[in-house]
Scaffold this motif. Sequence first.
Motif, mmCIF file in Angstrom:
data_model
loop_
_atom_site.group_PDB
_atom_site.id
_atom_site.type_symbol
_atom_site.label_atom_id
_atom_site.label_comp_id
_atom_site.label_asym_id
_atom_site.label_seq_id
_atom_site.Cartn_x
_atom_site.Cartn_y
_atom_site.Cartn_z
ATOM 1 N N ALA A 1 35.504 15.049 22.009
ATOM 2 C CA ALA A 1 34.922 15.663 23.208
ATOM 3 C C ALA A 1 33.805 16.639 22.866
ATOM 4 C CB ALA A 1 36.006 16.369 24.019
ATOM 5 N N ARG A 2 33.759 17.096 21.619
ATOM 6 C CA ARG A 2 32.732 18.046 21.162
ATOM 7 C C ARG A 2 32.572 19.206 22.131
ATOM 8 N NH1 ARG A 2 28.205 14.323 18.280
ATOM 9 N NH2 ARG A 2 29.667 13.333 16.883
ATOM 10 N N MET A 3 33.679 19.863 22.402
ATOM 11 C CA MET A 3 33.680 20.965 23.361
ATOM 12 C C MET A 3 32.917 22.162 22.813
ATOM 13 S SD MET A 3 37.595 20.501 24.634
ATOM 14 C CE MET A 3 37.652 22.003 25.528
ATOM 15 N N ARG A 4 32.172 22.795 23.719
ATOM 16 C CA ARG A 4 31.471 24.033 23.391
ATOM 17 C C ARG A 4 31.911 25.088 24.391
ATOM 18 N NH1 ARG A 4 25.495 23.802 23.925
ATOM 19 N NH2 ARG A 4 26.146 23.157 25.962
ATOM 20 N N VAL A 5 32.110 26.285 23.927
ATOM 21 C CA VAL A 5 32.488 27.362 24.839
ATOM 22 C C VAL A 5 31.227 28.105 25.276
ATOM 23 C CG1 VAL A 5 32.896 29.126 23.065
ATOM 24 C CG2 VAL A 5 34.117 29.242 25.228
ATOM 25 N N GLN A 6 31.198 28.453 26.548
ATOM 26 C CA GLN A 6 30.112 29.265 27.095
ATOM 27 C C GLN A 6 30.742 30.432 27.840
ATOM 28 O OE1 GLN A 6 27.060 27.321 29.499
ATOM 29 N NE2 GLN A 6 27.089 29.084 30.868
ATOM 30 N N VAL B 1 36.742 25.338 33.413
ATOM 31 C CA VAL B 1 36.563 26.771 33.628
ATOM 32 C C VAL B 1 37.774 27.530 33.084
ATOM 33 C CG1 VAL B 1 36.312 28.531 35.438
ATOM 34 C CG2 VAL B 1 35.200 26.315 35.683
ATOM 35 N N PHE B 2 37.537 28.733 32.553
ATOM 36 C CA PHE B 2 38.665 29.559 32.118
ATOM 37 C C PHE B 2 38.463 31.012 32.506
ATOM 38 C CE2 PHE B 2 35.881 29.962 28.409
ATOM 39 C CZ PHE B 2 35.964 31.311 28.123
ATOM 40 N N HIS B 3 39.596 31.729 32.620
ATOM 41 C CA HIS B 3 39.614 33.176 32.822
ATOM 42 C C HIS B 3 40.624 33.743 31.839
ATOM 43 C CE1 HIS B 3 37.321 32.964 36.559
ATOM 44 N NE2 HIS B 3 38.108 31.968 36.924
ATOM 45 N N LEU B 4 40.210 34.770 31.105
ATOM 46 C CA LEU B 4 41.087 35.481 30.181
ATOM 47 C C LEU B 4 41.243 36.901 30.702
ATOM 48 C CD1 LEU B 4 42.651 35.863 27.514
ATOM 49 C CD2 LEU B 4 40.439 36.345 26.417
ATOM 50 N N VAL B 5 42.486 37.322 30.954
ATOM 51 C CA VAL B 5 42.751 38.677 31.440
ATOM 52 C C VAL B 5 42.808 39.608 30.228
ATOM 53 C CG1 VAL B 5 44.258 40.158 32.810
ATOM 54 C CG2 VAL B 5 44.060 37.726 33.380
ATOM 55 N N LEU B 6 41.799 40.467 30.107
ATOM 56 C CA LEU B 6 41.740 41.416 28.991
ATOM 57 C C LEU B 6 42.615 42.637 29.252
ATOM 58 C CD1 LEU B 6 37.883 41.268 28.395
ATOM 59 C CD2 LEU B 6 39.676 40.062 27.112
ATOM 60 N N ALA B 7 42.691 43.060 30.510
ATOM 61 C CA ALA B 7 43.506 44.222 30.880
ATOM 62 C C ALA B 7 43.856 44.113 32.357
ATOM 63 C CB ALA B 7 42.743 45.524 30.623
ATOM 64 N N GLY B 8 44.993 44.693 32.724
ATOM 65 C CA GLY B 8 45.410 44.716 34.119
ATOM 66 C C GLY B 8 46.150 43.459 34.517
ATOM 67 N N GLN B 9 46.197 43.240 35.829
ATOM 68 C CA GLN B 9 46.885 42.068 36.370
ATOM 69 C C GLN B 9 46.232 41.661 37.677
ATOM 70 O OE1 GLN B 9 50.899 43.381 36.624
ATOM 71 N NE2 GLN B 9 50.394 45.227 37.738
ATOM 72 N N CYS B 10 46.335 40.376 37.988
ATOM 73 C CA CYS B 10 45.764 39.848 39.222
ATOM 74 C C CYS B 10 46.494 38.561 39.583
ATOM 75 C CB CYS B 10 44.257 39.615 39.083
ATOM 76 S SG CYS B 10 43.790 38.417 37.826
ATOM 77 N N ARG B 11 46.101 37.979 40.692
ATOM 78 C CA ARG B 11 46.660 36.700 41.138
ATOM 79 C C ARG B 11 45.539 35.673 41.220
ATOM 80 N NH1 ARG B 11 51.799 36.720 42.371
ATOM 81 N NH2 ARG B 11 52.796 38.616 43.063
ATOM 82 N N MET B 12 45.917 34.432 40.955
ATOM 83 C CA MET B 12 44.982 33.325 41.118
ATOM 84 C C MET B 12 45.628 32.307 42.050
ATOM 85 S SD MET B 12 43.479 30.535 38.415
ATOM 86 C CE MET B 12 42.200 31.559 37.709
ATOM 87 N N TRP B 13 44.871 31.878 43.042
ATOM 88 C CA TRP B 13 45.295 30.844 43.973
ATOM 89 C C TRP B 13 44.512 29.599 43.602
ATOM 90 C CZ3 TRP B 13 49.026 32.472 47.404
ATOM 91 C CH2 TRP B 13 49.207 33.851 47.496
ATOM 92 N N VAL C 1 41.409 45.627 36.729
ATOM 93 C CA VAL C 1 41.438 44.300 36.115
ATOM 94 C C VAL C 1 40.155 44.093 35.321
ATOM 95 C CG1 VAL C 1 41.576 41.804 36.540
ATOM 96 C CG2 VAL C 1 42.760 43.386 38.051
ATOM 97 N N ASP C 2 40.302 43.590 34.103
ATOM 98 C CA ASP C 2 39.176 43.287 33.233
ATOM 99 C C ASP C 2 39.311 41.826 32.814
ATOM 100 O OD1 ASP C 2 37.034 43.362 31.477
ATOM 101 O OD2 ASP C 2 37.848 44.977 30.235
ATOM 102 N N LEU C 3 38.343 40.990 33.211
ATOM 103 C CA LEU C 3 38.396 39.551 32.953
ATOM 104 C C LEU C 3 37.201 39.091 32.131
ATOM 105 C CD1 LEU C 3 39.044 38.395 36.631
ATOM 106 C CD2 LEU C 3 40.729 38.313 34.794
ATOM 107 N N LEU C 4 37.439 38.129 31.278
ATOM 108 C CA LEU C 4 36.373 37.422 30.587
ATOM 109 C C LEU C 4 36.376 36.001 31.150
ATOM 110 C CD1 LEU C 4 34.223 37.414 28.378
ATOM 111 C CD2 LEU C 4 36.003 36.722 26.769
ATOM 112 N N CYS C 5 35.256 35.584 31.711
ATOM 113 C CA CYS C 5 35.188 34.293 32.403
ATOM 114 C C CYS C 5 34.162 33.397 31.710
ATOM 115 C CB CYS C 5 34.782 34.497 33.857
ATOM 116 S SG CYS C 5 35.819 35.702 34.736
ATOM 117 N N GLY C 6 34.507 32.130 31.605
ATOM 118 C CA GLY C 6 33.604 31.197 30.954
ATOM 119 C C GLY C 6 33.987 29.763 31.229
ATOM 120 N N ARG C 7 33.485 28.895 30.373
ATOM 121 C CA ARG C 7 33.713 27.463 30.564
ATOM 122 C C ARG C 7 33.666 26.741 29.228
ATOM 123 N NH1 ARG C 7 30.803 26.108 34.752
ATOM 124 N NH2 ARG C 7 30.625 28.285 35.316
ATOM 125 N N PHE C 8 34.351 25.625 29.186
ATOM 126 C CA PHE C 8 34.236 24.691 28.074
ATOM 127 C C PHE C 8 33.389 23.539 28.578
ATOM 128 C CE2 PHE C 8 38.185 26.816 26.859
ATOM 129 C CZ PHE C 8 37.938 27.064 25.524
#
Length: 154
Positions: free
Chosen positions: A11-16, A45-57, A117-124
């Motif tokens: 798949a030669r995935m690249r992260v952005q 798409v991805f989300h990484l929670v660096l700190a805190g807490q949240c909900r995803m629907w 909440v502190d999030l890092l958001c990106g994509r493969f």
Amino acid sequence: MDALSHLIQLARMRVQLDVRCQLSGGFVLPHAQEAASGDAPADAVFHLVLAGQCRMWVAGRNLYLRAGDLVLLPQGSAHRLTQAGRAAGQSPLQVAPGAVLPLKTNRAANEQGAADVDLLCGRFQYRRGAGQLLAAWLPPVVQVSLLPAQAPAQ
């Protein structure tokens, strides 16, 4: 090499990395379905929670996310993030240049202290063919904790 590892390699995935989000109070952060462009499939798409807490629907599910959790949406599914345990209101969001990534926040420039909440958001981004097969093979939502499991209190 197992079949999954081989498929990931093909798949030669690249992260952005797209944006870092530092949010406080009640917030709603909607995300539309990722669109495929031309011959390229939609990104995972991805989300990484660096700190805190949240909900995803997402995909008819309500996920509780806390620091160290990573959520991957292999088909780029539409979703929304909200503050856990608070009434969700729409706070105005601003995007400003950050040291490495753009910073999306609903906090006032003079607001002191850490964000809720502190999030890092990106994509493969992945290659057509093997990448599409990999995305179709995975479940629509993958949630993992990147922190070691804690032993129960005695």
